[in-house]
Design an enzyme around this catalytic site. Structure first.
Site, PDB file in Angstrom:
ATOM      1  N   ALA A   1     -76.941 -17.447 -83.714  1.00 36.11           N
ATOM      2  CA  ALA A   1     -77.242 -17.104 -85.101  1.00 36.11           C
ATOM      3  C   ALA A   1     -77.085 -15.594 -85.242  1.00 36.11           C
ATOM      4  O   ALA A   1     -77.194 -14.852 -84.258  1.00 36.11           O
ATOM      5  CB  ALA A   1     -78.666 -17.533 -85.436  1.00 36.11           C
TER       6      ALA A   1
ATOM      7  N   GLY B   1     -77.664 -20.210 -81.021  1.00 41.02           N
ATOM      8  CA  GLY B   1     -77.196 -21.142 -82.047  1.00 41.02           C
ATOM      9  C   GLY B   1     -75.792 -21.662 -81.768  1.00 41.02           C
ATOM     10  O   GLY B   1     -75.432 -22.742 -82.235  1.00 41.02           O
TER      11      GLY B   1
ATOM     12  N   GLU C   1     -76.355 -24.492 -79.540  1.00 41.51           N
ATOM     13  CA  GLU C   1     -76.981 -25.553 -80.352  1.00 41.51           C
ATOM     14  C   GLU C   1     -75.947 -26.240 -81.245  1.00 41.51           C
ATOM     15  O   GLU C   1     -75.986 -27.459 -81.433  1.00 41.51           O
ATOM     16  CB  GLU C   1     -78.127 -24.959 -81.176  1.00 41.51           C
ATOM     17  CG  GLU C   1     -79.286 -24.524 -80.286  1.00 41.51           C
ATOM     18  CD  GLU C   1     -80.331 -23.697 -81.019  1.00 41.51           C
ATOM     19  OE1 GLU C   1     -79.966 -22.692 -81.669  1.00 41.51           O
ATOM     20  OE2 GLU C   1     -81.516 -24.049 -80.949  1.00 41.51           O
TER      21      GLU C   1
ATOM     22  N   GLU D   1     -82.387 -16.737 -76.442  1.00 40.71           N
ATOM     23  CA  GLU D   1     -83.292 -16.250 -77.485  1.00 40.71           C
ATOM     24  C   GLU D   1     -84.496 -15.509 -76.901  1.00 40.71           C
ATOM     25  O   GLU D   1     -85.019 -14.574 -77.506  1.00 40.71           O
ATOM     26  CB  GLU D   1     -83.782 -17.423 -78.352  1.00 40.71           C
ATOM     27  CG  GLU D   1     -82.726 -17.994 -79.299  1.00 40.71           C
ATOM     28  CD  GLU D   1     -81.872 -19.093 -78.690  1.00 40.71           C
ATOM     29  OE1 GLU D   1     -81.883 -19.261 -77.447  1.00 40.71           O
ATOM     30  OE2 GLU D   1     -81.193 -19.796 -79.457  1.00 40.71           O
TER      31      GLU D   1
HETATM   32  N1  CAA Z   1     -75.597 -11.769 -83.902  1.00 41.51           N
HETATM   33  C1  CAA Z   1     -75.041 -10.684 -84.471  1.00 41.51           C
HETATM   34  N2  CAA Z   1     -74.084  -9.943 -83.877  1.00 41.51           N
HETATM   35  C2  CAA Z   1     -73.683 -10.329 -82.644  1.00 41.51           C
HETATM   36  C3  CAA Z   1     -74.230 -11.451 -81.984  1.00 41.51           C
HETATM   37  C4  CAA Z   1     -75.243 -12.189 -82.681  1.00 41.51           C
HETATM   38  N3  CAA Z   1     -75.778 -13.308 -82.157  1.00 41.51           N
HETATM   39  N4  CAA Z   1     -73.639 -11.556 -80.764  1.00 41.51           N
HETATM   40  C5  CAA Z   1     -72.752 -10.552 -80.676  1.00 41.51           C
HETATM   41  N5  CAA Z   1     -72.769  -9.799 -81.804  1.00 41.51           N
HETATM   42  C6  CAA Z   1     -71.957  -8.615 -82.113  1.00 41.51           C
HETATM   43  C7  CAA Z   1     -72.444  -7.394 -81.378  1.00 41.51           C
HETATM   44  O1  CAA Z   1     -73.526  -6.797 -82.081  1.00 41.51           O
HETATM   45  C8  CAA Z   1     -71.210  -6.542 -81.376  1.00 41.51           C
HETATM   46  O2  CAA Z   1     -71.066  -5.977 -82.662  1.00 41.51           O
HETATM   47  P1  CAA Z   1     -70.721  -4.383 -82.819  1.00 41.51           P
HETATM   48  O3  CAA Z   1     -69.336  -4.276 -82.238  1.00 41.51           O
HETATM   49  O4  CAA Z   1     -70.800  -4.170 -84.278  1.00 41.51           O
HETATM   50  O5  CAA Z   1     -71.731  -3.669 -82.006  1.00 41.51           O
HETATM   51  C9  CAA Z   1     -70.077  -7.576 -81.238  1.00 41.51           C
HETATM   52  O6  CAA Z   1     -70.647  -8.813 -81.630  1.00 41.51           O
HETATM   53  C10 CAA Z   1     -69.561  -7.716 -79.815  1.00 41.51           C
HETATM   54  O7  CAA Z   1     -70.672  -7.981 -78.978  1.00 41.51           O
HETATM   55  P2  CAA Z   1     -71.000  -7.125 -77.656  1.00 41.51           P
HETATM   56  O8  CAA Z   1     -70.511  -5.726 -77.806  1.00 41.51           O
HETATM   57  O9  CAA Z   1     -72.454  -7.302 -77.373  1.00 41.51           O
HETATM   58  O10 CAA Z   1     -70.081  -7.877 -76.597  1.00 41.51           O
HETATM   59  P3  CAA Z   1     -70.337  -8.014 -75.023  1.00 41.51           P
HETATM   60  O11 CAA Z   1     -69.112  -8.633 -74.464  1.00 41.51           O
HETATM   61  O12 CAA Z   1     -70.821  -6.721 -74.458  1.00 41.51           O
HETATM   62  O13 CAA Z   1     -71.567  -9.057 -74.884  1.00 41.51           O
HETATM   63  C11 CAA Z   1     -72.770 -11.095 -75.372  1.00 41.51           C
HETATM   64  C12 CAA Z   1     -71.388 -10.392 -75.264  1.00 41.51           C
HETATM   65  C13 CAA Z   1     -73.413 -11.189 -73.980  1.00 41.51           C
HETATM   66  C14 CAA Z   1     -72.534 -12.480 -75.938  1.00 41.51           C
HETATM   67  C15 CAA Z   1     -73.686 -10.257 -76.313  1.00 41.51           C
HETATM   68  O14 CAA Z   1     -72.984 -10.002 -77.526  1.00 41.51           O
HETATM   69  C16 CAA Z   1     -74.975 -10.939 -76.677  1.00 41.51           C
HETATM   70  O15 CAA Z   1     -75.892 -10.966 -75.881  1.00 41.51           O
HETATM   71  N6  CAA Z   1     -75.077 -11.473 -77.911  1.00 41.51           N
HETATM   72  C17 CAA Z   1     -76.304 -12.065 -78.433  1.00 41.51           C
HETATM   73  C18 CAA Z   1     -76.546 -13.459 -77.849  1.00 41.51           C
HETATM   74  C19 CAA Z   1     -77.852 -14.005 -78.394  1.00 41.51           C
HETATM   75  O16 CAA Z   1     -78.913 -13.448 -78.197  1.00 41.51           O
HETATM   76  N7  CAA Z   1     -77.781 -15.159 -79.094  1.00 41.51           N
HETATM   77  C20 CAA Z   1     -78.921 -15.803 -79.671  1.00 41.51           C
HETATM   78  C21 CAA Z   1     -79.081 -15.401 -81.098  1.00 41.51           C
HETATM   79  S1  CAA Z   1     -80.583 -16.008 -81.840  1.00 41.51           S
HETATM   80  C22 CAA Z   1     -80.283 -17.637 -82.224  1.00 41.51           C
HETATM   81  O17 CAA Z   1     -79.187 -18.139 -82.023  1.00 41.51           O
HETATM   82  C23 CAA Z   1     -81.437 -18.389 -82.825  1.00 41.51           C
HETATM   83  C24 CAA Z   1     -81.256 -19.864 -82.967  1.00 41.51           C
HETATM   84  O18 CAA Z   1     -81.640 -20.627 -82.107  1.00 41.51           O
HETATM   85  C25 CAA Z   1     -80.678 -20.438 -84.182  1.00 41.51           C
END
Ligand code: CAA
Length: 258
Positions: free
Chosen positions: A66, A109, A112, A132
């Protein structure tokens, strides 16, 4: 303002392919993207010419979860009243078969969403996880329930407690993924499975999906009741008569969906 569609939709005969398209943010599932995905899914769900739906992602992610930026400052009441996450249930309610072609990260998400699909094919580069816990929340779109059903309580618990991701190969070994494919053949494999399903009676496909879903989501007793009801119901269809007649006459069936 970015004019790119949030979901790219293409139709190949009886198959619809939906590509999540925010590659610059790893297809983070913003409310607008989810709305667009639901709009396409519900449209194809009632379109008789579509028999199977493939969901995949543009770029190096299926979906990294998400959209954290869309939720970061939300209050619980805003999360509740906006239906931001609750509306994802409409994806799980789609009656047509859905195949997730997981091309990269399927996190939070994203994992999911893949688990709301009926078949999960993964590229060798895919990674699955519910991270998360790393940002101070828990899965909210089915992760605690569907991952536990798919992997068993201990593997699921370790993933949601540690936020660790697993590879496509591990996911496959433990039952979360049907098959792992080289990245370049992932979509073709999804097309092949979709075409196979598309050749079946759409009525039988819909009713067997409902029965198997019931097994995954309720009790065996309830599932057996749905299975038997759907089994009987198909004897009211022309497709059942045609399918059985074709078998007896040693020819391929010609299903009409009636
Ligand atoms: N939401 C918003 N933006 C996101 C995102 C997310 N879930 N995942 C990645 N992005 C964005 C980053 O902010 C980044 O944007 P900028 O270039 O503007 O900074 C871009 O995507 C590229 O990401 P990274 O630079 O972080 O890429 P990476 O290769 O270094 O890392 C990754 C990849 C490990 C997937 C890392 O992006 C990450 O940890 N993402 C978040 C994963 C996460 O926590 N997901 C759970 C979300 S909460 C949820 O889903 C709730 C639910 O149950 C419904």
């Amino acid at each position: 303002m970015n004019d790119e569609p949030l979901v790219i939709s293409s139709v190949e005969g009886p198959i619809a392919i939906l590509t999540l398209n925010r590659p610059q943010v790893l297809n983070a599932l913003s409310p607008a993207l989810i709305d667009d995905l639901i709009r396409h899914l519900e449209m194809y769900d009632v379109d008789d010419s579509i028999r199977a739906i493939i969901i995949t992602g543009a770029g190096r992610a299926f979906a990294a979860g998400a959209d954290i930026k869309a939720m970061a400052n939300a209050t619980p009441i805003e999360m509740l009243t906006s239906g931001m996450i609750a509306r994802w249930a409409r994806i799980a309610a789609i009656r047509k078969p859905m195949i997730a072609a997981v091309n990269g990260y399927a996190l939070g998400g994203g994992c999911e969403l893949a688990m709301m699909c009926d078949i999960i094919l993964a590229s060798e580069t895919a990674q699955f996880g519910q991270p998360e816990i790393n940002i101070g929340i828990i899965p909210g779109a089915g992760g605690t329930q569907r991952l536990t059903r798919a992997l068993g309580p201990y593997r699921a618990m370790e993933m949601v407690l540690t936020g660790a991701t697993i590879s496509a190969q591990e996911a496959s070994a433990h039952g979360l993924v049907n098959r792992v494919c080289p990245p370049e053949t992932l979509l073709d494999e999804a097309r092949r499975v979709a075409q196979t399903i598309a050749a079946k009676s759409p009525l039988a496909v819909q009713l067997v999906k409902e029965a198997v879903r019931t097994a995954a989501e309720t009790t065996v007793r309830e599932g057996l009741a749905i299975e038997l009801r759907n089994f009987y119901l198909l004897f009211a269809s022309e497709d059942q008569k045609e399918g059985m007649r074709a078998f007896i006459e040693k020819r391929a069936p010609n299903f009409s969906g009636r």
